[in-house]
Design a protein around this motif. Structure first.
Motif, PDB file in Angstrom:
ATOM      1  N   TYR B 213       3.196  -5.836   2.868  1.00  0.00           N
ATOM      2  CA  TYR B 213       4.434  -6.602   3.123  1.00  0.00           C
ATOM      3  C   TYR B 213       5.300  -6.295   2.971  1.00  0.00           C
ATOM      4  N   GLY B 214       5.956  -5.869   1.755  1.00  0.00           N
ATOM      5  CA  GLY B 214       7.097  -6.277   1.417  1.00  0.00           C
ATOM      6  C   GLY B 214       7.683  -4.197   0.518  1.00  0.00           C
ATOM      7  N   ILE B 215       6.571  -4.504  -0.843  1.00  0.00           N
ATOM      8  CA  ILE B 215       7.237  -2.881  -0.484  1.00  0.00           C
ATOM      9  C   ILE B 215       7.599  -1.591  -0.146  1.00  0.00           C
ATOM     10  N   PRO B 216       8.110  -1.173   0.615  1.00  0.00           N
ATOM     11  CA  PRO B 216       8.079   0.380   1.134  1.00  0.00           C
ATOM     12  C   PRO B 216       6.655   1.566   0.890  1.00  0.00           C
ATOM     13  N   GLU B 217       7.213   1.847   1.899  1.00  0.00           N
ATOM     14  CA  GLU B 217       6.078   2.979   1.990  1.00  0.00           C
ATOM     15  C   GLU B 217       6.726   4.443   1.373  1.00  0.00           C
ATOM     16  N   PHE B 218       8.320   3.987   1.450  1.00  0.00           N
ATOM     17  CA  PHE B 218       8.927   5.244   0.795  1.00  0.00           C
ATOM     18  C   PHE B 218       8.261   4.842  -1.071  1.00  0.00           C
ATOM     19  N   ARG B 219       8.025   3.893  -1.618  1.00  0.00           N
ATOM     20  CA  ARG B 219       8.101   3.124  -2.820  1.00  0.00           C
ATOM     21  C   ARG B 219       6.466   3.645  -3.526  1.00  0.00           C
ATOM     22  N   LEU B 220       6.354   2.586  -2.508  1.00  0.00           N
ATOM     23  CA  LEU B 220       4.892   2.247  -3.092  1.00  0.00           C
ATOM     24  C   LEU B 220       3.766   2.939  -1.899  1.00  0.00           C
ATOM     25  N   PRO B 221       3.263   4.304  -1.373  1.00  0.00           N
ATOM     26  CA  PRO B 221       3.036   4.480  -0.876  1.00  0.00           C
ATOM     27  C   PRO B 221       1.457   3.304  -0.034  1.00  0.00           C
ATOM     28  N   ASN B 222       1.329   3.194   1.166  1.00  0.00           N
ATOM     29  CA  ASN B 222       0.144   1.827   1.388  1.00  0.00           C
ATOM     30  C   ASN B 222      -1.343   2.416   0.811  1.00  0.00           C
ATOM     31  N   SER B 223      -1.537   3.928   0.825  1.00  0.00           N
ATOM     32  CA  SER B 223      -3.138   4.744   0.383  1.00  0.00           C
ATOM     33  C   SER B 223      -3.042   4.538  -1.018  1.00  0.00           C
ATOM     34  N   VAL B 224      -2.537   3.887  -2.358  1.00  0.00           N
ATOM     35  CA  VAL B 224      -2.078   3.980  -3.660  1.00  0.00           C
ATOM     36  C   VAL B 224      -2.756   2.758  -3.201  1.00  0.00           C
ATOM     37  N   VAL B 225      -2.107   1.837  -2.750  1.00  0.00           N
ATOM     38  CA  VAL B 225      -2.412  -0.086  -2.725  1.00  0.00           C
ATOM     39  C   VAL B 225      -3.994   0.117  -2.452  1.00  0.00           C
ATOM     40  N   ASP B 226      -4.291   1.242  -0.909  1.00  0.00           N
ATOM     41  CA  ASP B 226      -5.889   0.992  -0.393  1.00  0.00           C
ATOM     42  C   ASP B 226      -6.944   1.318  -1.502  1.00  0.00           C
ATOM     43  N   VAL B 227      -6.178   1.917  -2.063  1.00  0.00           N
ATOM     44  CA  VAL B 227      -7.963   2.815  -3.200  1.00  0.00           C
ATOM     45  C   VAL B 227      -8.316   1.692  -4.328  1.00  0.00           C
ATOM     46  N   GLU B 228      -6.755   0.703  -4.407  1.00  0.00           N
ATOM     47  CA  GLU B 228      -7.187  -0.121  -5.709  1.00  0.00           C
ATOM     48  C   GLU B 228      -8.095  -1.303  -5.180  1.00  0.00           C
ATOM     49  N   ILE B 229      -8.311  -1.638  -3.621  1.00  0.00           N
ATOM     50  CA  ILE B 229      -8.417  -2.592  -3.082  1.00  0.00           C
ATOM     51  C   ILE B 229      -9.854  -2.300  -2.658  1.00  0.00           C
ATOM     52  N   ASN B 230     -10.158  -0.697  -2.523  1.00  0.00           N
ATOM     53  CA  ASN B 230     -11.491   0.166  -1.458  1.00  0.00           C
ATOM     54  C   ASN B 230     -12.242  -0.571  -3.094  1.00  0.00           C
ATOM     55  N   SER B 231     -11.240   0.355  -4.631  1.00  0.00           N
ATOM     56  CA  SER B 231     -12.551  -0.154  -5.177  1.00  0.00           C
ATOM     57  C   SER B 231     -13.051  -1.568  -6.159  1.00  0.00           C
ATOM     58  N   LEU B 232     -12.439  -2.483  -5.132  1.00  0.00           N
ATOM     59  CA  LEU B 232     -12.269  -3.925  -5.195  1.00  0.00           C
ATOM     60  C   LEU B 232     -13.914  -4.236  -4.740  1.00  0.00           C
ATOM     61  N   LYS B 233     -13.305  -3.253  -3.645  1.00  0.00           N
ATOM     62  CA  LYS B 233     -15.234  -4.362  -2.705  1.00  0.00           C
ATOM     63  C   LYS B 233     -16.237  -3.557  -3.045  1.00  0.00           C
ATOM     64  N   GLN B 234     -15.576  -1.740  -3.809  1.00  0.00           N
ATOM     65  CA  GLN B 234     -17.185  -1.157  -4.865  1.00  0.00           C
ATOM     66  C   GLN B 234     -17.887  -2.056  -5.270  1.00  0.00           C
ATOM     67  N   MET B 235     -16.842  -2.951  -6.269  1.00  0.00           N
ATOM     68  CA  MET B 235     -17.283  -3.747  -6.966  1.00  0.00           C
ATOM     69  C   MET B 235     -18.565  -5.045  -6.499  1.00  0.00           C
ATOM     70  N   GLY B 236     -18.147  -5.020  -5.412  1.00  0.00           N
ATOM     71  CA  GLY B 236     -18.643  -6.295  -4.797  1.00  0.00           C
ATOM     72  C   GLY B 236     -17.405  -7.386  -4.054  1.00  0.00           C
ATOM     73  N   VAL B 237     -15.983  -7.124  -4.237  1.00  0.00           N
ATOM     74  CA  VAL B 237     -15.731  -8.415  -4.079  1.00  0.00           C
ATOM     75  C   VAL B 237     -15.497  -8.615  -2.767  1.00  0.00           C
ATOM     76  N   LYS B 238     -15.029  -9.723  -1.925  1.00  0.00           N
ATOM     77  CA  LYS B 238     -15.338  -9.845  -1.099  1.00  0.00           C
ATOM     78  C   LYS B 238     -14.064  -9.985  -0.082  1.00  0.00           C
ATOM     79  N   PHE B 239     -13.611  -9.776   1.235  1.00  0.00           N
ATOM     80  CA  PHE B 239     -12.081 -10.444   1.427  1.00  0.00           C
ATOM     81  C   PHE B 239     -12.121 -10.699   2.773  1.00  0.00           C
ATOM     82  N   PHE B 240     -11.519 -12.442   2.481  1.00  0.00           N
ATOM     83  CA  PHE B 240     -11.095 -12.668   4.428  1.00  0.00           C
ATOM     84  C   PHE B 240     -10.179 -12.437   4.573  1.00  0.00           C
ATOM     85  N   THR B 241      -9.782 -11.531   5.241  1.00  0.00           N
ATOM     86  CA  THR B 241      -7.777 -12.105   5.686  1.00  0.00           C
ATOM     87  C   THR B 241      -7.719 -12.618   7.065  1.00  0.00           C
TER      88      THR B 241
END
Ligand SMILES: Cc1cc2nc3c(=O)[nH]c(=O)nc-3n(C[C@H](O)[C@H](O)[C@H](O)COP(=O)(O)OP(=O)(O)OC[C@H]3O[C@@H](n4cnc5c(N)ncnc54)[C@H](O)[C@@H]3O)c2cc1C
Ligand code: FES
Lengths: 274, 496
Positions: B213-241
């Protein structure tokens, strides 16, 4: 994702929907609200929780079509999913037996007033409700309010229903007639402002429930800020209810206009494309 | 793998490995130090200030290897002392030098949960690069450690062979993480690796905290963050938004549902305002509101419902990363004038140096040693002018920075139609409010044990990141998350 379990069309512009949200149903108290987002591209809008059924795990929202998002929500059908529902947010209403409570709701404010009317009644108060609107079609939830009130007075600007006149006229009639220990007002900001001026004149403690612009609803952005007794407060976490006599309504009115043009344009193009 | 800060023998061991010895000898030190520091390829400032694509485009392999060759693989690698999580910097850089980019990424991942993020947003100039041998002893430009970190992490991600870490077998412990910013994500990753059943609760509808929500796309693309989140999901971490711990369920409710311990990483999300006259006029908002509308709600896209005011004359108050992100966002959304109003001088700005440089290139106006004192509005209550007072630097204050003092009779007015207030944040009070027995500082941060991150008085609650430090950095939040993961494991094991 939260599924819509039930939907009832209350009027042309007002829809009552029941949504699956078991945790919220369990925790919510009168005065709490949720933030709802419809679709990936939707905005986050605050809506008061009108009722909850703990055993069914559902909450009921009463939605009036005022802009793109509320319209989108009203257009959803039973079985559809609401992308996000988060809550219960805000501070719950302070409910106690104070004697006689005068509840004034105008237009959109009638829906969030309902749970407060019910809670006040349940706490043993004598509840007198004044419902006001521009004309008959803006008086919603009359039956529900009646069920929880000792008396209901209806006021319309054009006299198409109930008495002709403003909400404050209906209130003043009651105040002059009997002792009122607490007033609650919910509605358009201008209306609350005048209710507050009236009750101040009679020294009646008054609570106003504010519906400002919100984004996150958790104190993170300050979009909902207002001034109460000279101090900046965030409606989503410090409110939504405040001592009406301390609220800077003029500032609030001005802030509510912030996105008026954008919203009007968006609504126009939404309706054109429907 | 537990790496202790004091024990550096492992560094020496690794340094003695044959290929490292060979690599060191392959180029004479003189030749290495004679090379110029690589410069990060970036989009042209004029073009990039009209789009939201990432400013830095990343190093190509040859550039990365060339830069890696500058690193002397020092006997005593002081750069590591500058890294809050003690990444084995020479090791990953030497892997790059020998073209083993995936190997380099692996070294990073031993210590950092989010190298692609840190490579982009860490203030390297005051951390590892400040203590690099080049900076300290040679008085030359340091090895571009941050750029190389990003290179290795991006290479791994783009190669498609992201290694999913090994997961220990299920140990039966159920851990709740509150907040999905860098602190929460890194704790989740480590706890999952240790075999815990991990659930992350997030109040917003998106995972990632400030990274989203803070750091803009031009500095940190969301896709970069999403890869990390997906890898956590693959490791079995559950997310409740859409789940606000303290409102949707209390910590006690979650205890009753079987959670053995909690990591509070709820951040410092509360925006500060200055309290000056007129600050509540419309058109004046916190940087959190501005950036959330634009980044999280995508308000600038016509097909998204959330509106955002598009300013012509935009003033952003403050000199931190958040201020830079806001002012550069305003520029990208078409502002004619995008101005920073900052009460100290350019030298005291807390923002990353690279962001300040990029902002200057993009035509952002810097009004340093200026401080807003009042706002004025038009007949609709929308901000139209700001009255600004000039400042000068006086004696150093508690933070060691010279205190700005107002210059009398120096006030002037400036036309503005959008003001973004970016003068700091306060800790999120939701969790502390719902757990009154927690020990807090007077700034509203949670008091924890420095080594285990365990809260005082409430043994099953641990905390880290901005809720403990106030507005700090991604890398510190991440480091806290990792420390807490170990602390939590020790705690739950000792209890059963
Ligand atoms: C615009 C901006 C730019 C920045 N730039 C940089 C930079 O370049 N480099 C750098 O190192 N640092 C930067 N920072 C600071 C850095 O982002 C923070 O220090 C870091 O994100 C803190 O991480 P955290 O995990 O503690 O909290 P956050 O990232 O703030 O995450 C906290 C999360 O918890 C959620 N939450 C809060 N309460 C609850 C609850 N009760 N229940 C459930 N969820 C909850 C919030 O919604 C949020 O998603 C920047 C910050 C901002 C705002
Ligand atoms: S809605 Fe963002 S702080 Fe209240």
């Amino acid at each position: 994702m939260s599924k819509i379990i039930n939907k009832e069309i209350l009027s042309d512009k007002v829809v009552k929907i029941e949504i699956e949200a078991p945790r919220i149903a369990q925790k919510r108290k009168a005065g709490h609200f949720v933030i709802v987002k419809i679709g990936e591209k939707g905005e986050r809008i605050p809506l008061t929780i009108s009722q909850a059924d703990e055993s069914k795990g559902t909450i009921t929202l009463i939605v009036q079509k005022v802009g793109v998002s509320s319209h989108k929500l009203c257009d959803l059908a039973v079985g559809d999913e609401v992308s996000s529902v988060v809550g219960p947010l805000g501070q719950s209403t302070h409910v106690e037996n104070v004697g006689t409570v005068l509840c004034a709701g105008g237009g959109v404010g009638i829906a969030p007033l309902l749970p407060i009317v019910e809670a006040m009644k349940e706490a043993g108060n004598k509840v007198i409700s004044v419902l006001a609107g521009r004309s008959q079609e803006f008086i919603i939830l009359e039956d529900e309010i009646r069920k929880a009130s000792d008396e209901v007075i209806i006021m319309t600007d054009d006299g198409t229903y109930g008495n002709k006149g403003l909400v404050t006229e209906g209130m003043e009639e009651v105040i002059q007639r009997e002792k009122v220990n607490l007033a609650v007002t919910i509605g358009p900001a201008v209306m609350m402002k005048f209710c507050s001026i009236l009750t101040k004149k009679y020294n009646i403690p008054t609570v106003a429930s504010l519906n400002t612009v919100m984004v996150d609803g958790s104190g993170m952005c300050g979009a909902c800020r207002i001034t109460v007794d000279g101090e900046t407060k965030f409606v989503c976490v410090d409110g939504p209810e405040f001592d009406a006599h301390q609220i800077d309504f003029d500032e609030m009115l001005m802030r509510l206009r912030a996105y008026k043009d954008e919203e009007a344009d968006a609504y126009q193009s939404f309706m054109n494309n429907k | 793998m537990e790496i202790m800060k004091e024990d550096t023998t492992y560094l020496q061991e690794l340094r003695k490995i044959a290929w490292r010895e060979e690599l060191r000898k392959s180029i004479p030190a003189k030749e290495r130090t004679a090379k110029e520091r690589v410069s990060m390829p970036s989009q042209d400032p004029i073009i990039r200030s009209t789009n939201s694509d990432e400013v830095n485009t990343g190093l190509m392999s040859e550039l990365a290897i060339g830069e890696a060759q500058r690193c002397l693989d020092c006997v005593n690698p002081t750069c590591i002392d500058g890294c809050p999580v003690n990444i084995n910097i020479p090791s990953f850089i030497k892997h790059i030098e020998k073209s083993d980019f995936l190997g380099a990424a692996k070294v990073l991942k031993e210590t950092s949960a989010l190298p692609a993020v840190c490579g982009r947003v860490c203030p390297q100039e005051v951390q590892c690069e400040a203590t690099c041998f080049y900076t300290v002893k040679l008085k030359k430009a340091p090895v571009a450690i941050g750029h190389l970190e990003r290179f290795a992490a991006d290479f791994e991600r783009e190669s498609g062979s992201v290694s999913v870490p090994k997961i220990a077998s299920d140990n039966g412990y159920k851990i709740a993480i509150i907040g999905s910013g860098p602190a929460g994500l890194s704790a989740a990753g480590d706890l999952a690796k240790m075999g815990c059943d991990v659930t992350v609760f997030e109040a917003l509808h998106e995972i990632g905290g400030v990274l989203k929500y803070g750091i803009p796309e031009f500095r940190l693309p969301n896709s970069v963050v999403d890869v990390e989140i997906n890898s956590l999901k693959q490791m079995g971490v559950k997310f409740f938004t859409n789940f606000v711990v303290g409102s949707t369920a209390s910590i006690q409710d979650l205890r009753d549902e079987g959670f053995d311990a909690f990591f509070v990483s709820s951040g410092a999300g509360l925006p500060n305002f200055m309290g000056i006259p007129g600050e509540n006029y419309s058109g004046i908002m916190s940087s959190n509101e501005y950036l959330t509308r634009v980044n999280l709600m995508k308000a600038a896209h016509a097909d998204y419902d959330t509106p955002v005011y598009i300013g012509k004359n935009v003033a952003v108050i403050g000199g931190g990363n958040t201020a830079m992100d806001s002012v550069r966002t305003a520029k990208r959304l078409g502002a004619e004038r995008s101005m920073i109003i900052y009460r100290r001088s350019m030298d005291e700005m807390p923002a990353r140096v690279e962001e300040i440089e990029h902002a200057v290139e993009e035509g952002i106006e810097f009004m340093c040693l200026n401080n807003p004192i009042e706002y004025f509005a038009n007949e609709n209550g929308h901000v139209s002018k700001v009255r600004v007072q000039k400042m000068e630097l006086g004696e150093p204050d508690a933070s060691g920075r010279r205190r700005p003092v107002p210059i009398e009779n120096s006030e002037y007015e400036l036309d503005v139609d959008l003001v973004v207030v970016s003068v700091g944040v306060s800790p999120n009070p939701l969790i502390p409010k719902s757990l009154p027995e927690l020990e807090m500082t007077r700034w509203g941060t949670i008091v924890v044990d420095e080594d285990t991150m365990q809260a005082k008085n409430v043994p099953d609650v641990f905390a880290g990141g901005d809720i403990v430090r106030g507005g700090a950095t991604v890398i510190l939040a991440m480091g806290d998350g990792r420390k807490a993961a170990q602390g939590i494991l020790n705690y739950v094991q000792s209890k059963k």
